[in-house]
Design a protein around this motif. Structure first.
Motif, PDB file in Angstrom:
ATOM      1  N   PHE A  60       3.387  16.099  -5.172  1.00 30.70           N
ATOM      2  CA  PHE A  60       2.117  15.391  -5.239  1.00 30.70           C
ATOM      3  C   PHE A  60       2.176  14.248  -6.248  1.00 30.70           C
ATOM      4  N   LYS A  61       2.958  14.429  -7.315  1.00 29.78           N
ATOM      5  CA  LYS A  61       3.132  13.329  -8.265  1.00 29.78           C
ATOM      6  C   LYS A  61       3.901  12.183  -7.619  1.00 29.78           C
ATOM      7  N   LEU A  62       4.849  12.520  -6.762  1.00 26.08           N
ATOM      8  CA  LEU A  62       5.573  11.478  -6.038  1.00 26.08           C
ATOM      9  C   LEU A  62       4.624  10.724  -5.110  1.00 26.08           C
ATOM     10  N   LEU A  63       3.697  11.447  -4.499  1.00 23.58           N
ATOM     11  CA  LEU A  63       2.693  10.806  -3.649  1.00 23.58           C
ATOM     12  C   LEU A  63       1.810   9.879  -4.467  1.00 23.58           C
ATOM     13  N   HIS A  64       1.431  10.310  -5.670  1.00 28.71           N
ATOM     14  CA  HIS A  64       0.654   9.447  -6.563  1.00 28.71           C
ATOM     15  C   HIS A  64       1.422   8.166  -6.879  1.00 28.71           C
ATOM     16  N   CYS A  65       2.712   8.300  -7.136  1.00 29.43           N
ATOM     17  CA  CYS A  65       3.531   7.129  -7.459  1.00 29.43           C
ATOM     18  C   CYS A  65       3.536   6.133  -6.303  1.00 29.43           C
ATOM     19  N   ALA A  66       3.674   6.650  -5.089  1.00 24.40           N
ATOM     20  CA  ALA A  66       3.690   5.773  -3.915  1.00 24.40           C
ATOM     21  C   ALA A  66       2.350   5.062  -3.750  1.00 24.40           C
ATOM     22  N   CYS A  67       1.261   5.777  -4.001  1.00 22.80           N
ATOM     23  CA  CYS A  67      -0.068   5.167  -3.870  1.00 22.80           C
ATOM     24  C   CYS A  67      -0.287   4.082  -4.918  1.00 22.80           C
ATOM     25  N   TYR A  68       0.146   4.342  -6.158  1.00 21.22           N
ATOM     26  CA  TYR A  68       0.039   3.315  -7.196  1.00 21.22           C
ATOM     27  C   TYR A  68       0.901   2.104  -6.849  1.00 21.22           C
ATOM     28  N   GLU A  69       2.069   2.356  -6.292  1.00 20.14           N
ATOM     29  CA  GLU A  69       2.954   1.264  -5.886  1.00 20.14           C
ATOM     30  C   GLU A  69       2.255   0.355  -4.873  1.00 20.14           C
ATOM     31  N   ILE A  70       1.559   0.954  -3.927  1.00 15.52           N
ATOM     32  CA  ILE A  70       0.865   0.172  -2.900  1.00 15.52           C
ATOM     33  C   ILE A  70      -0.326  -0.576  -3.487  1.00 15.52           C
ATOM     34  N   GLU A  71      -1.150   0.132  -4.257  1.00 14.26           N
ATOM     35  CA  GLU A  71      -2.373  -0.474  -4.783  1.00 14.26           C
ATOM     36  C   GLU A  71      -2.085  -1.612  -5.754  1.00 14.26           C
ATOM     37  N   ASP A  72      -0.995  -1.505  -6.508  1.00 16.16           N
ATOM     38  CA  ASP A  72      -0.673  -2.541  -7.486  1.00 16.16           C
ATOM     39  C   ASP A  72       0.098  -3.707  -6.880  1.00 16.16           C
ATOM     40  N   ASN A  73       0.535  -3.560  -5.644  1.00 17.94           N
ATOM     41  CA  ASN A  73       1.294  -4.633  -4.998  1.00 17.94           C
ATOM     42  C   ASN A  73       0.783  -4.871  -3.577  1.00 17.94           C
ATOM     43  N   LEU A  74      -0.538  -4.906  -3.432  1.00 19.31           N
ATOM     44  CA  LEU A  74      -1.137  -5.067  -2.107  1.00 19.31           C
ATOM     45  C   LEU A  74      -0.663  -6.330  -1.385  1.00 19.31           C
ATOM     46  N   PRO A  75      -0.534  -7.479  -2.074  1.00 19.81           N
ATOM     47  CA  PRO A  75      -0.045  -8.667  -1.355  1.00 19.81           C
ATOM     48  C   PRO A  75       1.353  -8.462  -0.768  1.00 19.81           C
ATOM     49  N   PHE A  76       2.178  -7.702  -1.470  1.00 20.81           N
ATOM     50  CA  PHE A  76       3.545  -7.464  -1.000  1.00 20.81           C
ATOM     51  C   PHE A  76       3.547  -6.633   0.282  1.00 20.81           C
ATOM     52  N   TYR A  77       2.596  -5.693   0.397  1.00 17.30           N
ATOM     53  CA  TYR A  77       2.547  -4.801   1.555  1.00 17.30           C
ATOM     54  C   TYR A  77       1.529  -5.255   2.608  1.00 17.30           C
ATOM     55  N   SER A  78       0.995  -6.450   2.453  1.00 16.56           N
ATOM     56  CA  SER A  78      -0.082  -6.898   3.347  1.00 16.56           C
ATOM     57  C   SER A  78       0.359  -6.942   4.811  1.00 16.56           C
ATOM     58  N   ASP A  79       1.628  -7.287   5.069  1.00 21.95           N
ATOM     59  CA  ASP A  79       2.079  -7.374   6.458  1.00 21.95           C
ATOM     60  C   ASP A  79       2.238  -6.003   7.104  1.00 21.95           C
ATOM     61  N   TYR A 343       1.899   5.017 -12.960  1.00 22.69           N
ATOM     62  CA  TYR A 343       2.755   4.367 -11.975  1.00 22.69           C
ATOM     63  C   TYR A 343       3.868   5.266 -11.456  1.00 22.69           C
ATOM     64  N   CYS A 344       4.375   6.160 -12.284  1.00 24.76           N
ATOM     65  CA  CYS A 344       5.467   7.024 -11.824  1.00 24.76           C
ATOM     66  C   CYS A 344       5.129   8.505 -11.926  1.00 24.76           C
ATOM     67  N   GLY A 345       4.032   8.862 -12.607  1.00 27.53           N
ATOM     68  CA  GLY A 345       3.613  10.253 -12.691  1.00 27.53           C
ATOM     69  C   GLY A 345       4.327  11.078 -13.740  1.00 27.53           C
ATOM     70  N   ILE A 346       5.295  10.486 -14.444  1.00 28.24           N
ATOM     71  CA  ILE A 346       6.046  11.224 -15.453  1.00 28.24           C
ATOM     72  C   ILE A 346       5.200  11.386 -16.718  1.00 28.24           C
ATOM     73  N   THR A 347       5.300  12.556 -17.350  1.00 32.29           N
ATOM     74  CA  THR A 347       4.588  12.784 -18.603  1.00 32.29           C
ATOM     75  C   THR A 347       5.138  11.867 -19.688  1.00 32.29           C
ATOM     76  N   ALA A 348       4.255  11.136 -20.334  1.00 29.24           N
ATOM     77  CA  ALA A 348       4.676  10.153 -21.333  1.00 29.24           C
ATOM     78  C   ALA A 348       5.113  10.841 -22.622  1.00 29.24           C
ATOM     79  N   ASP A 349       5.973  10.154 -23.356  1.00 32.69           N
ATOM     80  CA  ASP A 349       6.403  10.637 -24.668  1.00 32.69           C
ATOM     81  C   ASP A 349       5.463  10.094 -25.736  1.00 32.69           C
ATOM     82  N   HIS A 350       5.063  10.963 -26.649  1.00 37.45           N
ATOM     83  CA  HIS A 350       4.153  10.550 -27.712  1.00 37.45           C
ATOM     84  C   HIS A 350       4.938   9.971 -28.878  1.00 37.45           C
TER      85      HIS A 350
END
Length: 413
Positions: A60-79, A343-350
């Motif tokens: 599911f985290k991988l799915l989140h990453c793919a969705c963020y990839e699309i939403e942040d680069n909508l012009p790239f995926y417009s076609d 963007y990638c779903g990985i737990t960040a380092d503090h």
């Protein structure tokens, strides 16, 4: 190209036999995936974690990453976006309802290839002929390319792994010796590559100091600068505590700067004196740093209100595969409430920050002296304000002083 997972083609069984025979020639094996609407992402995740030990805990985290990839680069995926005016809504609906949607699934395939920098090879049967469709990553990345092989059976996707690697994973068994009845359970061990067995990820060690600073016990206690165990002390290793205490002597060589507001990038040992409003005591001394909740403090020779706060530090995404990192550099800002990279779903380092801030309020003079100690390792947080919106709010309150703030804000929306 379709792929949701709930519906099956009538000739799916014959297709799977043809594909299995072809995979066997290349020493590969098809891994069944549950049909729940997310089979594409599940199959992709299966290959990444078993073949490359990809650092994600769930599909599911991988799915989140793919969705963020699309939403942040909508012009790239417009076609590749067809018949949708609100892509974010459709992506969220697909994640939530898990219903097959050919257009969304086709879009996610390209996003997965880009956000993981993987060459995707898909086996499928068309008119009785076995074919292969390849989807390469189309956005630049410095990370070495991976290869993810999948099988499409009608609208269902399954994973493909090296047969030797899969067999080796199956043979890794654990015997439960403490049980009255000894049983063997199969444990799938992910591999770094097709020819080498991977190792489980190391557990993250907690920062004992930052953990103690976050504890409720520490926040609800009043501290004194006269004690050697004071939280105001600059801590080192056990038995090696710095003699410095956060008393005015620390800043005896630092000149006092009189101002009306603190600088956003406050840093280093510095002292500021500024007026404050008794009704909004803390509002007059805000800056651009992220502080933890203040605690009460006291010191010898000062009888007024004294408060102390520790810097909350910052978070860093150290995932080399992060799509944000590929385009803009290391992510230090965009994290969710669980401190996972958006963007990638990985737990960040503090990244802890040892800076401190002390307030000493003089109610008689209506001034506050702010003592800042230490250098920050965290970025400055700048909150942009719309000057036009502020001016409009002021105008509304001048016209109607009894108007409630929420009503005024709603009127501007």
């Amino acid at each position: 190209m379709g792929g949701g997972g709930r519906e099956e083609c009538s000739d799916q069984f014959d297709e799977s036999i043809n594909i299995d025979n072809e995979l066997e020639k290349d020493n590969q094996v098809r891994i069944p995936i549950i049909s729940d609407g997310h089979c594409l992402v599940r199959a992709f995740f299966k290959v990444l974690t078993n073949k490359y030990h990809y650092p994600l805990k769930s599909y599911f985290k991988l799915l989140h990453c793919a969705c963020y990839e699309i939403e942040d680069n909508l012009p790239f995926y417009s076609d590749k976006i067809t018949s949708y005016t609100n892509v974010s809504y459709e992506l969220d609906k697909y994640k939530r309802e898990r219903k097959y949607n050919q257009n969304i699934v086709d879009l996610i395939i390209y996003a997965l290839a880009n956000c993981t920098n993987s060459l995707v090879s898909i086996y499928y049967v068309h008119n009785g002929v076995l074919k292969t469709h390849e989807i390469p990553p189309t956005r630049h990345s410095e990370v070495p390319e991976r290869r993810v092989t999948l099988v499409r059976l009608g609208e269902h996707y399954e994973a493909v792994l090296n047969a030797d690697m899969f067999k080796r994973n199956i043979e890794n068994t654990v015997t439960i010796v403490d049980s009255p009845v000894k049983r063997e359970s199969t444990v799938l061990v992910p591999s770094d590559s097709e020819g080498s067995q991977g190792k489980p990820p190391k557990e993250r060690k907690q920062d004992s100091e930052s953990e103690s600073e976050n504890s409720d016990e520490c926040m609800s206690t009043t501290y004194s600068d006269n004690s050697s165990t004071d939280c105001d002390l600059e801590k080192g290793k056990r038995g090696n505590v710095s003699p410095k205490k956060l008393t005015p002597e620390v800043w005896e060589d630092v000149p006092i700067t009189k101002c009306t507001a603190l600088p956003l990038d406050i840093d280093g040992n510095s002292v500021y004196e500024l007026p404050f409003d008794a009704n909004y005591r803390m509002r007059s001394s805000v800056d651009g740093r992220k502080w933890k909740r203040y605690m009460l403090s006291k010191r010898f020779g000062f009888k007024g209100m004294r408060r102390l706060a520790h810097c909350a530090g910052s978070f860093l995404c150290n995932n080399l595969l992060c799509s944000f990192r590929k385009q803009w550099g290391q992510n230090t800002v965009h994290f969710d409430k669980k401190n996972n990279c958006k963007y990638c779903g990985i737990t960040a380092d503090h990244l802890p920050c040892k800076a401190r801030k002390v307030w000493e309020f003089n109610d008689a003079r209506e001034t506050v002296t702010v003592y800042h100690y230490g250098s920050h390792t965290c970025p400055v947080i700048v909150k942009n304000k719309s000057e036009s919106a502020v001016a409009a709010l002021k105008k509304k309150f001048e016209a109607n002083p009894e108007m409630k703030p929420q009503r005024a804000v709603n009127a501007l929306i």
